[in-house]
Design an enzyme around this catalytic site. Sequence first.
Site, PDB file in Angstrom:
ATOM      1  N   GLY A  30       0.831  -1.195   0.000  1.00 48.19           N
ATOM      2  CA  GLY A  30       0.000   0.000   0.000  1.00 48.19           C
ATOM      3  C   GLY A  30       0.865   1.242   0.000  1.00 48.19           C
ATOM      4  O   GLY A  30       2.020   1.208  -0.447  1.00 48.19           O
ATOM      5  N   CYS A  31       0.336   2.356   0.489  1.00 46.74           N
ATOM      6  CA  CYS A  31       1.104   3.595   0.575  1.00 46.74           C
ATOM      7  C   CYS A  31       2.396   3.357   1.341  1.00 46.74           C
ATOM      8  O   CYS A  31       2.380   2.749   2.413  1.00 46.74           O
ATOM      9  CB  CYS A  31       0.277   4.669   1.271  1.00 46.74           C
ATOM     10  SG  CYS A  31       1.159   6.224   1.535  1.00 46.74           S
ATOM     11  N   PHE A  32       3.529   3.819   0.809  1.00 43.81           N
ATOM     12  CA  PHE A  32       4.819   3.444   1.404  1.00 43.81           C
ATOM     13  C   PHE A  32       5.218   4.221   2.647  1.00 43.81           C
ATOM     14  O   PHE A  32       6.162   3.848   3.340  1.00 43.81           O
ATOM     15  CB  PHE A  32       5.947   3.470   0.375  1.00 43.81           C
ATOM     16  CG  PHE A  32       6.080   4.707  -0.478  1.00 43.81           C
ATOM     17  CD1 PHE A  32       5.651   5.957  -0.062  1.00 43.81           C
ATOM     18  CD2 PHE A  32       6.662   4.601  -1.744  1.00 43.81           C
ATOM     19  CE1 PHE A  32       5.798   7.078  -0.862  1.00 43.81           C
ATOM     20  CE2 PHE A  32       6.811   5.722  -2.564  1.00 43.81           C
ATOM     21  CZ  PHE A  32       6.379   6.966  -2.117  1.00 43.81           C
TER      22      PHE A  32
END
Length: 226
Positions: A30-32
């Site tokens: 997902g979002c890092f």
Amino acid sequence: MEVPQMAIKQIEEGLHQSDDRLEFATFGMGCFWGPEARFGGMPGVLQTRVGFAGGREPAPTYRKMGDHTETVQIEFDPSVISYEEILREFWGHHYPNRDNYKGRQYISLLHYHTEQQHKTIGLIRKEMEAKLEEPIETEISPFTGFTRAEERHQKYYLKRYPKALEQLAKIYPERELLEDSTFAARLNGFVKGFGTKDSVRKEITQWNIGEAEKAYLIELFLKLKW
């Protein structure tokens, strides 16, 4: 508070004395921003960075990611934290089978760096599938490359505290030195809630660096303005 002579060099050389044993892990969940903070707060993880991997298009950027995925890459000491533990943390903190609404940007992704990692992934995958009670659909493939994301994405949560960054600049005058340091990885995890003041302080006392450097980092940590 006086800065120890050659503080950065002594700290980083001490933490990387076992460079021949260190390993990399590269993954997308997902979002890092969040995963970098989560793994950055874990003892045994020496460096974290965020970027793009998994695609074929050259020179990806955040605005032009193409067929790449938001990815975290960590360098870790397997004598302190095993790849098995990293995989359990990876699969235990995101849902690997969710529909992705932005192409490949947020897919569940694992790139293995060695054949031993590949074998370990197979074993832990079976273990985690039993817990989830469904097949895991994470994309698994050999590591082929990693493009570092823009500066504003590195240690994203730490950079939300400009006063703390000003204090850290005394020993990390170059932003990249700070971003690649173990100390910054812990701070980024700490401000996101992965760790406490006491746990960070105790871990620093166990780092393979000089006593003067330990004392300085602990004092600086306790005086940072959040």
